[in-house]
Design an enzyme around this catalytic site. Structure first.
Site, short mmCIF file in Angstrom:
data_model
loop_
_atom_site.label_atom_id
_atom_site.label_comp_id
_atom_site.label_asym_id
_atom_site.label_seq_id
_atom_site.Cartn_x
_atom_site.Cartn_y
_atom_site.Cartn_z
N ASP A 65 29.71 1.24 71.37
CA ASP A 65 30.37 0.78 72.62
C ASP A 65 30.48 1.67 73.59
OD1 ASP A 65 32.25 0.08 74.40
OD2 ASP A 65 33.71 -0.82 72.83
N LYS A 67 32.90 -1.99 82.93
CA LYS A 67 33.41 -0.97 83.53
C LYS A 67 32.54 -0.30 84.68
CE LYS A 67 37.12 0.05 80.28
NZ LYS A 67 38.37 -0.45 80.82
N TYR A 103 39.00 1.10 70.37
CA TYR A 103 39.44 -0.17 71.07
C TYR A 103 37.86 -0.80 71.88
CZ TYR A 103 41.28 -3.51 74.44
OH TYR A 103 41.57 -4.66 75.15
C1 LIG Z 1 35.38 1.24 74.67
C2 LIG Z 1 35.96 -0.02 75.23
N1 LIG Z 1 35.64 -1.06 74.83
C3 LIG Z 1 35.74 -2.27 75.42
C4 LIG Z 1 36.74 -2.53 76.22
C5 LIG Z 1 37.08 -3.78 76.66
O1 LIG Z 1 36.75 -4.04 78.21
P1 LIG Z 1 37.47 -5.23 79.03
O2 LIG Z 1 38.76 -4.39 79.29
O3 LIG Z 1 36.47 -5.20 80.25
O4 LIG Z 1 37.37 -6.43 78.14
C6 LIG Z 1 37.47 -1.57 76.72
C7 LIG Z 1 38.61 -1.46 77.82
O5 LIG Z 1 39.31 -0.71 78.08
C8 LIG Z 1 37.04 -0.07 76.06
O6 LIG Z 1 37.64 0.90 76.51
#
Ligand SMILES: Cc1ncc(COP(=O)(O)O)c(C=O)c1O
Length: 457
Positions: free
Chosen positions: A268, A296, A166
């Site tokens: 990521d 985060k 994700y």
């Molecule tokens: C690995 C990863 N990338 C991107 C995101 C997206 O982040 P946001 O919810 O701050 O848009 C998340 C959200 O849980 C994530 O776990």
């Protein structure tokens, strides 16, 4: 030799769910009522569909330290921590003081502030792949801008994404986040399956899906699309489906394969960022991605996103070829929070304490699992960990289909009713903050042991 795991009685699991569901409802009538009311004005009664889980979402009224209180006044030890965004815990005194002060000086300028420079310098110091960085407001924005930059740098349109990962909710990455068995296709060359309606059909054609923990499959995929792919985006540790760790050498192989095909490697680190180690994944594994995305926990609970990496790639922003924009980018509240978080709260000692408690929790779980021969395993890295209700360790998304979601649900409810709060959704992780205590971990383990004792009747 390991003994065979026990077979869990389905009738027993359903009995536990029925009883714990009734108990949950008894403890949270005001929350229930508020959720019923919310459904009239908010689709699903929530502001992010991830929060809409059965029996109904818990509404929260306050957090403090490692604890959180629901709308009915029930107290929990918080292992959810905003999906792992609060490695600092709730209301850390240093952050409360700094943000109060900043609020008095203005919450938004939409012009640069000094803290954005100091924060950027700290990011360069902490995260080995970052030579330059830009800030935004969420993980979604971070991966969206990083991929645009990668496409501009390579002058190619296609992106490879790992099945089951994700990366936020923009169009390109909302593919094969959790595809069904029927739609997913062959394991070594998966189909591209949109996770939502409303994504333009031509986006799908620019996203190729690869399996996790299989660099050879990536090599084949990139050979078949030679000269078309801008970047491979991946969570180095897959955290959308519990925690799936990379096999030995896998991340280094991903680096070799992407180099061989002249494709950028984007990590990521939105979840892993500071939580698995002070400097993130590249502190733990000898691998050099071209760009990394963060969000985060680097923001101490304020909305933040960041992407950064090699100078020659970031230069496309300096030349104006790539526009990176945002009214709230680098806003003074998030910059202050991020700076205090990284330079004052997340000290080496604080990181070590959180990681040690997380390891202790994982070891405690392991002891119980072995004692009761439970068909499950534990995955832990740094301040994050989780129980996965599948006997054999899972190494790619397809294993997620075998996770026992009924037992996972019984576990979530059982723990919540005894003051241990996990993230909504049944395959997320615990996060241990720098404010969690030995008592928090002991209580968690005690409740887990109670659960397993009942389950193995
Ligand atoms: C690995 C990863 N990338 C991107 C995101 C997206 O982040 P946001 O919810 O701050 O848009 C998340 C959200 O849980 C994530 O776990």
């Amino acid at each position: 030799m390991l003994r065979e795991p026990i077979t869990i009685s389905r009738t027993l699991v359903q009995e536990i769910i029925k009883r714990e569901d009734a108990e949950f409802r008894k403890r949270t009538p005001r929350t229930h009522e508020l959720h019923e009311r919310a459904k009239a004005s908010l689709p699903l009664g929530v502001t992010s569909s991830f929060q809409a889980v059965p029996p109904y979402p818990l509404f929260i009224s306050k957090g403090e330290g490692s604890h959180i209180w629901d709308y009915d006044g029930n107290e929990y030890v918080d292992f959810h921590l905003g999906f792992g965004s609060l490695l600092v815990g709730h209301c850390h005194p240093l952050l409360v003081e700094a943000l109060r002060e900043q609020l008095g000086l203005g919450s938004l300028y939409s012009l640069p502030c000094a803290d954005s420079v100091f924060m950027a310098e700290e990011m360069v110091r902490r995260f080995a792949p970052i030579q330059q960085v830009r800030f935004s407001n969420s993980g979604t924005e971070a991966t969206m801008d990083a991929l645009r930059l990668a496409r501009a740098h390579t002058k190619r349109d296609k992106v490879v994404k790992i099945e089951g990962a994700y990366h936020g909710h923009h169009d390109v990455v909302m593919m094969s986040t959790k595809p069904s068995k029927e739609a997913a296709g062959a394991e070594d060359s998966p189909n591209t399956v949109p996770a939502s309606q409303g994504i333009p059909a031509d986006v799908k054609g620019n996203v190729i899906i690869a399996p996790y923990n299989d660099a050879e499959a990536l090599d084949r995929i990139l050979s078949a699309h030679e000269g078309e792919v801008a970047a491979v985006i991946m969570e180095a540790v897959l955290m959308n489906v519990g925690i799936m760790l990379p096999k030995d050498g896998y991340l280094q192989q991903m680096r070799e394969v992407t180099r061989k095909h002249d494709v950028l490697l984007v990590f990521d680190e939105v979840k892993t960022g500071v939580t698995v180690a002070p400097g993130g994944i590249t502190e733990l594994y000898p691998v050099e991605p071209d760009l990394i995305c963060l969000a985060k926990s680097i923001g101490g609970g304020m909305p933040i996103g960041a992407f950064g990496g090699r100078q020659d790639i970031m230069d496309h922003i300096s030349t104006g070829e790539v526009l990176h924009l945002g009214t709230f980018n680098g806003n003074p509240m998030s910059m202050r929070a991020g700076l205090v978080t990284l330079t004052q709260v997340l000290t080496p000692e604080a990181h070590a304490t959180a990681n040690n408690l997380s390891k202790q929790l994982a070891d405690g779980y392991l002891g119980v699992i072995e004692e009761f021969d439970m068909p499950m395993h534990i995955s832990q890295i740094g301040a994050k960990g989780c129980a996965m209700f599948r006997h054999a360790r899972a190494y790619n998304y397809r294993a997620w289909w075998d996770i026992d979601m009924e037992v996972s649900y019984a576990y979530w409810l059982f723990l919540a009713n005894r003051g241990i709060l996990f993230p909504p959704g049944l395959d997320d992780q615990w996060t241990i903050s720098v404010q969690h205590t030995q008592n928090d971990v002991d209580h968690h383990l005690h409740v887990f042991q109670q659960f397993v004792t009942e389950l193995s009747r």
